[in-house]
Design an enzyme around this catalytic site. Structure first.
Site, PDB file in Angstrom:
ATOM      1  N   GLU A 236     -12.020 -21.198 -27.267  1.00 28.02           N
ATOM      2  CA  GLU A 236     -13.430 -21.110 -26.774  1.00 28.02           C
ATOM      3  C   GLU A 236     -14.227 -20.815 -28.023  1.00 28.02           C
ATOM      4  OE1 GLU A 236     -14.344 -21.568 -23.722  1.00 28.02           O
ATOM      5  OE2 GLU A 236     -12.394 -21.598 -22.644  1.00 28.02           O
ATOM      6  N   CYS A 270     -22.546 -16.705 -28.066  1.00 29.20           N
ATOM      7  CA  CYS A 270     -21.990 -18.154 -28.386  1.00 29.20           C
ATOM      8  C   CYS A 270     -22.886 -19.037 -27.420  1.00 29.20           C
ATOM      9  CB  CYS A 270     -20.425 -18.488 -28.076  1.00 29.20           C
ATOM     10  SG  CYS A 270     -20.255 -17.759 -26.370  1.00 29.20           S
TER      11      CYS A 270
END
Length: 507
Positions: A236, A270
């Site tokens: 991720e 993010c």
């Protein structure tokens, strides 16, 4: 007198460590892995009650110590609002944990498929078996949410978990490591600290699945180390997330929401928008409204306990350097600097909300993910210009659209690739455990949340059984006879006919 640590059936939520289950810091990485693997093999596949107990205990670990966690996060960052920490790193974990708890019984059931073939004596089913021991490496920006949520998925799938949070948030990790033994035996769940070496040391472990959240550069290193042991990985990662403001969007609303989205955790997310494309004729209105929104929100930056500091000196220097580089090469900078405050401030690691225009190729900020309170704005005349820019860069983790759900929104989705797409607001894909979370290309591989997390940490295992009088082994091994040739010729003829008919249907 100490109470025994919880068994794998885990009816109780809390317990005190016994000598048999001494702290993780007293054991090596290899010893912990062997301990968990041996327990997995000894106890076998856990039932639903055991899995739900582990999810419940993981939830209680956070909820029971929420205030201490928030204090630790504030200390780790230098300044981080309590409400943000509670909302993201405690309460923010509960949506997915609750979803796992609710559905695990149905997800873990064996599926029967092609039931009609069972009448002919050939049964088929799919088991959803746990992998064994899962390793989780976490980042510093949301050190609990981005480790605890995948841990919950791993527990739902029936695994044991070894967790290595980021060293950058050592105080928060220490809180978790301190209290985890009161809820779990080390055979179930181990929280590892810098006492066990670096994250790269952890990546070398021969676990059954390695889950990593962090930068693409470190992710590549983790994947390389895991690959040496043929350990499957879920990555991720991040990337430069674009936003496109439609010609029919309400500019004031879009500017306000993008201004807020860029400042979540001071941009250290993010999913934060990194840059925005705005219709050329409306760019002045847009930038004015962004700056106005920041002035509304931050009457002070330097002495504002609600303004999150940059995590450390390294990242502070990097972000300031990106701004300075862009300006030195011709970009225009607008910053919110309240009266009497000198910003950016290295001591508090606070960087003012910054808007950049006139950014061009050759500037470092054109390529590097900012991960800070900086929003770059580009004008566009035609949607194709925005699409061309987006597709010339690595696939982002998410993409934002501000405007109606129209044909142009569909065109943007069709012409680009990203982990997700969010329309008209920030990180909507996190609000539902029914949606997968994950990147594509440079922004990651694999996904989790909800059933997708269960699938990531499970093995879909095909199981068949034959009661048929004929033998497929005999049909596929020599000697081949004329009847076999007739059979294969018949199969060819059948499939040619099916393919021709299928081809005619799409003309």
């Amino acid at each position: 007198m100490t109470k025994p640590a919880p068994t794998t059936s885990g009816a109780a939520h809390t317990a005190t460590v016994t000598p048999l289950h001494r702290s993780a810091d007293e054991r090596s990485l290899t010893e912990l892995l062997e301990l968990q693997r041996a327990a997995f093999l000894r106890d076998g596949i856990p039932d639903a009650a055991t899995r739900i107990s582990r999810i419940n205990r993981l939830s209680s670990l956070l909820l029971d110590h929420a205030e201490e966690i928030a204090e630790a996060l504030d200390a780790d960052f230098g300044t981080r609002p309590r409400d943000l920490s509670i909302a993201t790193d405690v309460a923010g974990c509960m949506i997915d944990l609750a979803h796992q708890r609710k559905h695990v019984r149905s997800w873990m059931k064996t599926e029967k498929v092609a039931k009609a073939m069972g009448l002919a004596g050939f049964s088929q089913r799919i088991r959803h078996d746990p992998l064994g021991v899962v390793g989780i490496i976490g980042p510093w920006n949301f050190p609990l949410q981005l480790t605890v949520v995948p841990a919950g998925s791993a527990f739902a799938a029936g695994n044991r978990v070894m967790m290595r949070p980021s060293s950058a948030t050592a105080r928060t990790t220490a809180v978790l490591a301190k209290y985890a033994p009161n809820y779990f035996s080390l055979e179930e769940f181990a929280v590892l600290t810098s006492a066990h070496g670096s994250g790269s040391d952890f990546a070398k472990l021969k676990v059954d699945h390695m889950f990593f959240t962090g930068s693409p550069e470190v992710g590549a290193s983790v994947a390389a180390e895991a690959g040496k042991n043929l350990v499957p990985v879920t990555l991720e990662l991040g990337g430069k997330n674009p936003a496109v403001v439609d010609v029919d969007a309400d500019i004031d609303t879009a500017a306000k929401r993008l201004a807020d989205a860029r400042m979540v955790n001071s941009g250290q997310v993010c999913l934060c928008p990194d840059y925005a494309f705005v219709p050329e004729e409306k760019i002045g209105q847009f930038t004015d409204r962004v700056m106005a929104r920041w002035r509304e929100n931050y009457s002070s930056v330097l002495h504002n306990e609600q303004f999150t500091s940059t995590i450390n000196e390294k990242n502070y220097t990097r972000i300031v350097g990106l701004i300075d580089d862009a300006v030195s090469l011709g970009a225009t900078k607008q910053q919110l600097i309240p009266a009497g405050e000198k910003l950016p401030d290295a001591a508090s690691r606070k960087i003012p909300p910054t808007l950049l225009t006139g950014v061009k190729a050759g500037m470092k900020i054109e390529e590097d993910e900012v991960f800070g309170p900086v929003l770059t704005v580009y004008p566009y005349r035609d949607l194709g210009e925005a699409i061309s820019h987006i597709t010339s860069h690595s696939h982002p983790l998410t993409m934002y659209w501000y405007g109606p759900d129209n044909d142009r929104y569909e065109t943007l989705q069709d012409a680009t690739r990203s982990g997700s797409v969010n329309g008209n607001d920030f990180a909507l894909n996190l609000l539902s455990a029914e949606l997968p979370f994950g990147g594509v290309g440079a922004s990651g591989m694999g996904s989790y949340h909800g059933k997708f997390g269960f699938a990531t940490f499970s093995h879909a295992r095909a199981v068949t059984h034959s009661r048929m009088p004929l033998s497929f082994a005999e049909l596929m091994s020599a000697p081949f006879r004329k009847r076999d040739t007739r059979s294969t010729n018949l199969q060819l003829a059948m499939w040619r006919l099916i393919t021709r008919r299928a081809s005619k249907k799409i003309r």
